[in-house]
Design a protein around this motif. Structure first.
Motif, PDB file in Angstrom:
ATOM      1  N   HIS A 275      52.748  31.143  32.170  1.00  0.00           N
ATOM      2  CA  HIS A 275      52.720  32.292  32.924  1.00  0.00           C
ATOM      3  C   HIS A 275      51.266  32.597  32.629  1.00  0.00           C
ATOM      4  CE1 HIS A 275      56.848  32.164  34.105  1.00  0.00           C
ATOM      5  NE2 HIS A 275      57.063  31.890  32.723  1.00  0.00           N
ATOM      6  N   LYS A 276      50.691  32.974  33.855  1.00  0.00           N
ATOM      7  CA  LYS A 276      49.188  33.548  33.430  1.00  0.00           C
ATOM      8  C   LYS A 276      49.154  34.880  33.919  1.00  0.00           C
ATOM      9  CE  LYS A 276      48.333  30.136  36.489  1.00  0.00           C
ATOM     10  NZ  LYS A 276      47.659  29.274  37.426  1.00  0.00           N
ATOM     11  N   CYS A 277      48.367  35.663  32.827  1.00  0.00           N
ATOM     12  CA  CYS A 277      47.835  36.915  33.106  1.00  0.00           C
ATOM     13  C   CYS A 277      46.581  37.028  33.519  1.00  0.00           C
ATOM     14  CB  CYS A 277      48.040  37.759  31.789  1.00  0.00           C
ATOM     15  SG  CYS A 277      49.878  37.807  31.227  1.00  0.00           S
ATOM     16  N   PHE A 278      45.858  37.579  34.565  1.00  0.00           N
ATOM     17  CA  PHE A 278      44.770  37.277  35.133  1.00  0.00           C
ATOM     18  C   PHE A 278      44.255  38.478  35.904  1.00  0.00           C
ATOM     19  CE2 PHE A 278      47.546  35.414  38.403  1.00  0.00           C
ATOM     20  CZ  PHE A 278      47.160  36.094  39.413  1.00  0.00           C
ATOM     21  N   TYR A 279      42.818  38.423  35.935  1.00  0.00           N
ATOM     22  CA  TYR A 279      42.173  39.227  36.866  1.00  0.00           C
ATOM     23  C   TYR A 279      41.511  38.907  38.229  1.00  0.00           C
ATOM     24  CZ  TYR A 279      42.005  42.587  32.768  1.00  0.00           C
ATOM     25  OH  TYR A 279      42.482  43.302  31.553  1.00  0.00           O
ATOM     26  N   GLU A 280      42.168  39.265  39.250  1.00  0.00           N
ATOM     27  CA  GLU A 280      41.721  38.804  40.730  1.00  0.00           C
ATOM     28  C   GLU A 280      40.517  39.740  40.937  1.00  0.00           C
ATOM     29  OE1 GLU A 280      43.848  36.599  44.129  1.00  0.00           O
ATOM     30  OE2 GLU A 280      44.950  38.259  43.031  1.00  0.00           O
ATOM     31  N   ASN A 281      40.432  40.956  40.453  1.00  0.00           N
ATOM     32  CA  ASN A 281      39.045  41.641  40.950  1.00  0.00           C
ATOM     33  C   ASN A 281      38.507  42.197  39.696  1.00  0.00           C
ATOM     34  OD1 ASN A 281      39.879  41.651  43.832  1.00  0.00           O
ATOM     35  ND2 ASN A 281      41.625  42.356  43.259  1.00  0.00           N
ATOM     36  N   ILE A 282      37.457  42.413  39.734  1.00  0.00           N
ATOM     37  CA  ILE A 282      36.494  42.865  38.453  1.00  0.00           C
ATOM     38  C   ILE A 282      35.939  44.241  38.804  1.00  0.00           C
ATOM     39  CG2 ILE A 282      34.603  42.428  36.946  1.00  0.00           C
ATOM     40  CD1 ILE A 282      36.860  40.368  36.697  1.00  0.00           C
ATOM     41  N   ASP A 283      36.216  45.371  38.003  1.00  0.00           N
ATOM     42  CA  ASP A 283      35.719  46.777  38.403  1.00  0.00           C
ATOM     43  C   ASP A 283      35.510  47.349  37.092  1.00  0.00           C
ATOM     44  OD1 ASP A 283      38.294  47.338  37.366  1.00  0.00           O
ATOM     45  OD2 ASP A 283      39.097  48.034  39.087  1.00  0.00           O
ATOM     46  N   SER A 284      35.259  48.815  36.916  1.00  0.00           N
ATOM     47  CA  SER A 284      34.936  49.559  35.865  1.00  0.00           C
ATOM     48  C   SER A 284      35.926  49.446  34.924  1.00  0.00           C
ATOM     49  CB  SER A 284      34.788  50.854  36.328  1.00  0.00           C
ATOM     50  OG  SER A 284      35.725  51.567  36.786  1.00  0.00           O
ATOM     51  N   ASP A 285      37.381  49.002  35.324  1.00  0.00           N
ATOM     52  CA  ASP A 285      38.276  48.936  34.240  1.00  0.00           C
ATOM     53  C   ASP A 285      38.382  47.610  33.443  1.00  0.00           C
ATOM     54  OD1 ASP A 285      39.259  51.625  34.694  1.00  0.00           O
ATOM     55  OD2 ASP A 285      40.479  50.991  36.464  1.00  0.00           O
ATOM     56  N   PHE A 286      37.742  46.689  33.856  1.00  0.00           N
ATOM     57  CA  PHE A 286      37.464  45.228  33.285  1.00  0.00           C
ATOM     58  C   PHE A 286      37.175  45.509  31.922  1.00  0.00           C
ATOM     59  CE2 PHE A 286      35.635  40.860  32.734  1.00  0.00           C
ATOM     60  CZ  PHE A 286      36.423  40.254  32.758  1.00  0.00           C
ATOM     61  N   PRO A 287      38.113  44.660  31.037  1.00  0.00           N
ATOM     62  CA  PRO A 287      37.987  44.982  29.469  1.00  0.00           C
ATOM     63  C   PRO A 287      36.814  44.331  28.731  1.00  0.00           C
ATOM     64  CG  PRO A 287      39.916  43.807  29.756  1.00  0.00           C
ATOM     65  CD  PRO A 287      39.347  44.142  31.342  1.00  0.00           C
ATOM     66  N   TYR A 288      36.155  43.305  29.313  1.00  0.00           N
ATOM     67  CA  TYR A 288      35.354  42.212  28.984  1.00  0.00           C
ATOM     68  C   TYR A 288      34.063  42.644  29.698  1.00  0.00           C
ATOM     69  CZ  TYR A 288      39.857  40.668  27.629  1.00  0.00           C
ATOM     70  OH  TYR A 288      41.303  40.430  27.205  1.00  0.00           O
ATOM     71  N   MET A 289      33.495  43.564  29.498  1.00  0.00           N
ATOM     72  CA  MET A 289      32.097  43.804  30.181  1.00  0.00           C
ATOM     73  C   MET A 289      30.857  43.086  29.633  1.00  0.00           C
ATOM     74  SD  MET A 289      32.407  46.119  32.734  1.00  0.00           S
ATOM     75  CE  MET A 289      33.441  47.540  33.275  1.00  0.00           C
ATOM     76  N   GLU A 290      31.151  42.712  28.377  1.00  0.00           N
ATOM     77  CA  GLU A 290      29.753  42.130  27.475  1.00  0.00           C
ATOM     78  C   GLU A 290      29.709  40.568  28.100  1.00  0.00           C
ATOM     79  OE1 GLU A 290      27.938  43.927  25.899  1.00  0.00           O
ATOM     80  OE2 GLU A 290      29.575  45.310  26.397  1.00  0.00           O
ATOM     81  N   LEU A 291      30.788  40.139  28.982  1.00  0.00           N
ATOM     82  CA  LEU A 291      30.854  38.903  29.277  1.00  0.00           C
ATOM     83  C   LEU A 291      29.748  38.642  30.667  1.00  0.00           C
ATOM     84  CD1 LEU A 291      34.503  37.700  29.163  1.00  0.00           C
ATOM     85  CD2 LEU A 291      32.734  37.263  27.558  1.00  0.00           C
ATOM     86  N   SER A 292      29.240  37.312  30.858  1.00  0.00           N
ATOM     87  CA  SER A 292      28.586  37.165  31.858  1.00  0.00           C
ATOM     88  C   SER A 292      29.419  36.868  33.091  1.00  0.00           C
ATOM     89  CB  SER A 292      27.418  36.132  31.659  1.00  0.00           C
ATOM     90  OG  SER A 292      28.005  34.904  31.452  1.00  0.00           O
ATOM     91  N   LEU A 293      28.715  36.860  34.361  1.00  0.00           N
ATOM     92  CA  LEU A 293      29.249  36.512  35.493  1.00  0.00           C
ATOM     93  C   LEU A 293      29.928  34.900  35.389  1.00  0.00           C
ATOM     94  CD1 LEU A 293      27.322  38.095  38.626  1.00  0.00           C
ATOM     95  CD2 LEU A 293      29.576  38.911  37.360  1.00  0.00           C
ATOM     96  N   LYS A 294      28.928  34.311  34.917  1.00  0.00           N
ATOM     97  CA  LYS A 294      28.994  32.755  34.725  1.00  0.00           C
ATOM     98  C   LYS A 294      30.363  32.431  33.883  1.00  0.00           C
ATOM     99  CE  LYS A 294      25.356  30.492  34.160  1.00  0.00           C
ATOM    100  NZ  LYS A 294      24.313  29.621  33.425  1.00  0.00           N
ATOM    101  N   GLU A 295      30.466  33.396  32.822  1.00  0.00           N
ATOM    102  CA  GLU A 295      31.716  33.255  31.656  1.00  0.00           C
ATOM    103  C   GLU A 295      32.954  33.555  32.365  1.00  0.00           C
ATOM    104  OE1 GLU A 295      29.573  33.845  27.352  1.00  0.00           O
ATOM    105  OE2 GLU A 295      29.647  35.647  28.884  1.00  0.00           O
TER     106      GLU A 295
ATOM    107  N   SER B 133      22.047  38.004  39.043  1.00  0.00           N
ATOM    108  CA  SER B 133      21.956  36.507  38.326  1.00  0.00           C
ATOM    109  C   SER B 133      23.537  36.379  37.811  1.00  0.00           C
ATOM    110  CB  SER B 133      20.847  36.177  37.249  1.00  0.00           C
ATOM    111  OG  SER B 133      21.193  35.101  36.609  1.00  0.00           O
ATOM    112  N   ALA B 134      23.857  35.108  37.723  1.00  0.00           N
ATOM    113  CA  ALA B 134      25.205  34.850  37.105  1.00  0.00           C
ATOM    114  C   ALA B 134      24.939  34.868  35.607  1.00  0.00           C
ATOM    115  CB  ALA B 134      25.656  33.570  37.375  1.00  0.00           C
ATOM    116  N   ASP B 135      23.575  35.264  35.050  1.00  0.00           N
ATOM    117  CA  ASP B 135      23.442  35.247  33.622  1.00  0.00           C
ATOM    118  C   ASP B 135      23.874  36.623  33.166  1.00  0.00           C
ATOM    119  OD1 ASP B 135      23.157  32.455  33.243  1.00  0.00           O
ATOM    120  OD2 ASP B 135      21.232  32.600  33.871  1.00  0.00           O
ATOM    121  N   MET B 136      23.956  37.533  34.042  1.00  0.00           N
ATOM    122  CA  MET B 136      24.066  39.115  33.515  1.00  0.00           C
ATOM    123  C   MET B 136      25.208  39.431  33.224  1.00  0.00           C
ATOM    124  SD  MET B 136      21.724  40.835  36.813  1.00  0.00           S
ATOM    125  CE  MET B 136      22.058  42.576  36.299  1.00  0.00           C
TER     126      MET B 136
END
Length: 399
Positions: free
Chosen positions: A348-368, A276-279
């Motif tokens: 200038h934007k600093c962004f993540y185009e791919n989400i993997d195990s190195d993503f620093p905001y693991m507590e966020l939901s997919l929706k967020e 779910s996007a809430d996860m």
């Protein structure tokens, strides 16, 4: 004495030789855009008794909308109500036997691809090339037919696109394509472009074109590979109405170029009732590894990058945001400091185009992070690319 329940359309549409009440009652249609055209399409689908209608639009109602939008009222404009929500409410007032769901947002960042997959047909009631370009790509990914309508002054056009027959992007001239590419660099820019400017038109043009779009939708709903139908559709054609001269013409309008990047097909789709996007991101990555039997998984943010921070040129400042790209314009405009800076600096934007195990905001939901409910996500693994549906979210949309 108990009164027999009235079935919408009984004794009216059932007299039509081609009308199949069960097909219409069980049909699902996605209407993208709830302006003048969208109002007419939604009204007609509602009167026909189409069982489920999804309406997507991010705009609010203005007084100028009232001259050609049958579902809106003066109070809606004064209340700055959302078009999608009001249109859904009024449709169910007209026909209480149908279900209408409103989605306030962008067609590409707020509507899960699972909805596109589950409807019978998509109807585009849009007013920009950029929005049509994006809608075409989404429909091609999932193999869905979509009906495009456009109006200006006393002129109206309807086209029908479907995989292997006709593609909006294939029909663009080089100049039109370059024009779109200049303006699709990021989701917040797209939102600004698709909401900018107004097209002069009339309620008559909207009525005629909206009626043709709804009629084409009814033909598609009734079509079946197993049963012959009496219909001729506009698939691969362009229907053009010119009110100034009272002329109507239908032209062949099909182009399918084998090397077109819009023709990507997201198949097969893996369904999972846990997702779910809430996860939270961390839980989704764990679940993906399990269901895909993969050691490495990476969620590709195809529609909506995750903005970590933005950096201004003058003065050189860094602002942490942690938002989906689709929320960037809204965030800048709602922040006094950012809004003032935006008039005289480049961000200038600093962004993540791919989400993997190195993503620093693991507590966020997919929706967020920018993935809508009931989406189909593209996942890269060591075994190749997989397409996974957030199937748990289907309940939000009566699916």
């Amino acid at each position: 004495m108990q009164t027999k329940k009235y079935e919408w359309g009984e004794g009216v549409f059932t007299l039509l030789s081609w009308f199949k009440q069960d097909k219409v009652k069980n049909a699902k249609v996605l209407v993208v855009g709830a302006g003048a055209l969208g109002n007419e399409v939604i009204k007609n689908l509602t009167l026909f008794g189409v069982g489920t209608i999804y309406i997507c639009d991010f705009d609010r109602i203005e007084l100028s909308n009232l001259t050609r939008s049958v579902l809106f009222r003066e109070e809606d404009a004064y209340n700055h109500a959302y078009k999608a929500e009001v249109a859904a409410k009024r449709a169910m007032e007209i026909n209480p036997q149908i279900k209408v769901y409103s989605i306030v947002g962008n067609l590409f960042s707020d509507v899960g691809l699972g909805i596109y997959k589950n409807v019978d047909v998509v109807i585009g009631c849009l007013d920009s090339r950029i929005a049509r370009y994006l809608l075409n790509r989404l429909c091609m990914r999932i193999g869905k037919t979509w009906i495009d309508g456009s109006i200006e002054n006393m002129t109206g056009v309807v086209k029908v696109y479907a995989p292997k027959v006709n593609c909006y992007e294939c029909n663009l001239s080089r100049e039109e394509f370059n024009h779109i590419m200049l303006r699709t660099g990021c989701a917040d820019v797209v939102r600004a472009q698709t909401s900018a400017g107004r097209v002069a038109t009339t309620p008559i043009s909207a009525s005629i074109v909206g009626a043709m779009q709804a009629q084409e939708a009814m033909k598609i709903i009734h079509s079946s590979e197993k049963e012959p139908t009496p219909f001729k559709t506009l698939l691969g054609k362009m229907w053009r109405f010119e009110g100034m001269t009272n002329t109507i013409n239908t032209y062949k309008y099909s182009s399918w170029k084998n090397n077109c990047p819009a023709h990507e097909c997201w198949s097969p789709i893996i369904y999972n009732e846990e997702l779910s996007a809430d996860m939270q991101v961390k839980d989704v990555l764990i679940t993906l590894k399990k269901i895909l039997a993969a050691n490495v998984v990476e969620i590709n943010m195809r529609n909506n990058k995750f903005i970590d921070k933005i950096i201004s040129d003058r003065p050189e400042r860094e602002f942490e945001l942690h938002i989906p790209e689709s929320k960037l314009e809204e965030t800048i405009q709602s922040n006094d400091e950012l809004r003032k800076l935006s008039y005289r600096t480049i961000f200038h934007k600093c962004f993540y185009e791919n989400i993997d195990s190195d993503f620093p905001y693991m507590e966020l939901s997919l929706k967020e992070i920018g993935i809508p409910p009931y989406d189909i996500i593209q996942v890269s693994t060591e075994k190749g690319i997989r397409y996974v549906e957030l199937s748990k979210d289907a309940k939000y949309y009566g699916l």
